[in-house]
Design a protein around this motif. Structure first.
Motif, PDB file in Angstrom:
ATOM      1  N   MET A   1     -22.338   1.373 -25.349  1.00  0.00           N
ATOM      2  CA  MET A   1     -23.057   0.937 -26.578  1.00  0.00           C
ATOM      3  C   MET A   1     -22.703   1.953 -27.496  1.00  0.00           C
ATOM      4  O   MET A   1     -22.525   3.299 -27.015  1.00  0.00           O
ATOM      5  CB  MET A   1     -24.484   1.064 -26.072  1.00  0.00           C
ATOM      6  N   THR A  36     -31.018  -0.163 -20.286  1.00  0.00           N
ATOM      7  CA  THR A  36     -31.112  -1.509 -20.066  1.00  0.00           C
ATOM      8  C   THR A  36     -31.951  -1.829 -19.242  1.00  0.00           C
ATOM      9  O   THR A  36     -32.644  -2.993 -19.618  1.00  0.00           O
ATOM     10  CB  THR A  36     -29.752  -1.981 -19.311  1.00  0.00           C
ATOM     11  N   HIS A 129     -25.981  -0.265 -34.087  1.00  0.00           N
ATOM     12  CA  HIS A 129     -26.005   0.031 -32.805  1.00  0.00           C
ATOM     13  C   HIS A 129     -25.297  -1.148 -32.076  1.00  0.00           C
ATOM     14  O   HIS A 129     -25.914  -2.528 -32.443  1.00  0.00           O
ATOM     15  CB  HIS A 129     -27.368  -0.103 -32.111  1.00  0.00           C
ATOM     16  N   PHE A 131     -25.031  -3.764 -28.871  1.00  0.00           N
ATOM     17  CA  PHE A 131     -25.750  -4.038 -27.623  1.00  0.00           C
ATOM     18  C   PHE A 131     -24.848  -4.810 -26.533  1.00  0.00           C
ATOM     19  O   PHE A 131     -24.442  -5.912 -26.735  1.00  0.00           O
ATOM     20  CB  PHE A 131     -26.866  -5.205 -27.965  1.00  0.00           C
ATOM     21  N   TYR A 137     -34.855  -5.705 -26.143  1.00  0.00           N
ATOM     22  CA  TYR A 137     -35.003  -4.255 -26.858  1.00  0.00           C
ATOM     23  C   TYR A 137     -35.860  -4.268 -28.016  1.00  0.00           C
ATOM     24  O   TYR A 137     -35.795  -4.997 -29.150  1.00  0.00           O
ATOM     25  CB  TYR A 137     -33.574  -3.785 -27.306  1.00  0.00           C
ATOM     26  N   VAL A 155     -30.958  -9.998 -26.179  1.00  0.00           N
ATOM     27  CA  VAL A 155     -29.526 -10.148 -25.874  1.00  0.00           C
ATOM     28  C   VAL A 155     -29.282 -11.001 -24.832  1.00  0.00           C
ATOM     29  O   VAL A 155     -29.819 -11.031 -23.636  1.00  0.00           O
ATOM     30  CB  VAL A 155     -28.852  -8.573 -25.570  1.00  0.00           C
TER      31      VAL A 155
END
Length: 356
Positions: A1, A36, A129, A131, A137, A155
């Protein structure tokens, strides 16, 4: 990431601002396990967004390689929202948060500490950012989380509870209106959710009275100290910023006075109260958290002549004058015996000269 902050260099002067809330979240990040796994611990978005006025489901943004989320959208009683509040994207998608410049300083801080931006208020500032892994998240704006400024990125095929997925929309929720039926001059009602209110502090008889902006109250540096003061007609009240709690302002409910929205330590705003009555005010961004205050103005007759004697040194200028006055009194008292002796000696000498 990958994660990065991008800011116009001429607009980064407030990037060093931090709140205690940010420190707490950073501490949680230090003890967090893999991002995660942590991101998937809770997926009940209805519970997460319970106080978020602009959440109406998860906006489908799948198929895009880059998605933009607005920071400082109109929601939660002001510019205190992420827009959209919740999005679904494909793994590998880059999310870019872009600041509107409204609502004071904001940040983007993951609940699990997997990503976090600077705390800034500059229009056009961006944080991004990427993902890479499936999951849910959740994130907040640290200073305004209690107001409902929260977001979420879903995601891949991660499942979420609560509201069903919604289609993208350009509309934003309107600010929540306050209860117009409440009488703000009823201090017990006006300050009922203000944690540091414990009565009206008597400051009558003083020409200047100081109130702190950003005192510790309401679960952070979100208080006026004292919350309520009683002053004499003609008194100037000076509000002084501590620099804690982000940006604050001082706004009378009916617009009789209003300061800038600032966060600088030592900044001051003042207003002279020439009329009697009760003047309720608040910090607009943090009003719902209980950051409220009131100035009760009494006539000179109602204040009484003893007030200045009771607390003369609450006013710095009065303190200086009082110190000089006391020094003069004590100095004169100590000098009187010596002066008396000099006068007696001169009288004796005069008498002696007259006899020669």
């Amino acid at each position: 990431m990958t994660t990065s902050d991008v800011t116009n260099p001429t607009l980064g002067r407030r990037n060093v601002l931090r709140l205690l809330g940010c420190a707490a979240l950073s501490g949680a990040a230090a003890t967090s396990s893999a991002a995660t796994a942590s991101a998937q611990e809770s997926t009940d978005l209805d519970a997460w967004f319970e106080k978020t006025s602009n959440y109406d489901g998860v906006a489908d943004k799948t198929g895009a390689s880059e998605v933009t989320v607005t920071v400082g959208s109109q929601a939660n009683g002001g510019a205190f929202g992420f827009g959209p509040a919740a999005i679904r994207i494909d793994p590998g998608t880059k999310v870019v948060w872009e600041w509107t410049g409204e609502g004071g300083v904001h940040d983007v801080t993951a609940e699990d500490g997997s990503f976090g931006s600077d705390l800034v208020g500059d229009a056009g500032h961006t944080f991004e950012h990427t993902f890479d892994a499936d999951g849910v998240y959740k994130y907040v704006c640290s200073p305004h989380a209690a107001m409902g400024m929260k977001g979420a990125v879903v995601v891949g095929d991660a499942t979420v509870g609560g509201a069903s997925t919604s289609q993208p929309t350009d509309s934003e929720a309107q600010p929540e209106s306050s209860d117009d039926t409440a009488d703000p001059t009823d201090l017990d009602t006006w300050l009922e959710n203000t944690s540091n209110y414990d009565g009206v502090v008597d400051k009558t008889g003083l020409s200047r009275v100081e109130v702190t902006v950003g005192s510790e109250a309401n679960s952070g540096a979100f208080g006026f100290g004292p919350a309520a003061v009683r002053v004499t007609k003609g008194t100037t009240v000076v509000w002084r910023w501590t620099g804690a709690g982000g940006s604050h302002n001082v706004v009378h409910t009916d617009g009789a006075f209003e300061s800038e929205l600032v966060g600088d330590e030592g900044h001051t705003f003042e207003h002279t109260f020439d009329e009697t009555g009760t003047f309720p005010y608040s910090c607009v961004p943090h009003e719902s958290m209980g950051m409220k205050g009131a100035v009760v103005v009494a006539s000179e007759e109602a204040s009484g002549s003893h007030a200045q004697i009771a607390e003369p040194f609450d006013d710095p200028e009065t303190a200086k004058l009082g110190g000089l006055a006391l020094a003069g009194v004590f100095g004169t008292a100590m000098a009187l015996p010596a002066l008396s002796g000099v006068v007696s000696w001169l009288t004796e000498q005069s008498g002696g000269d007259g006899g020669n």
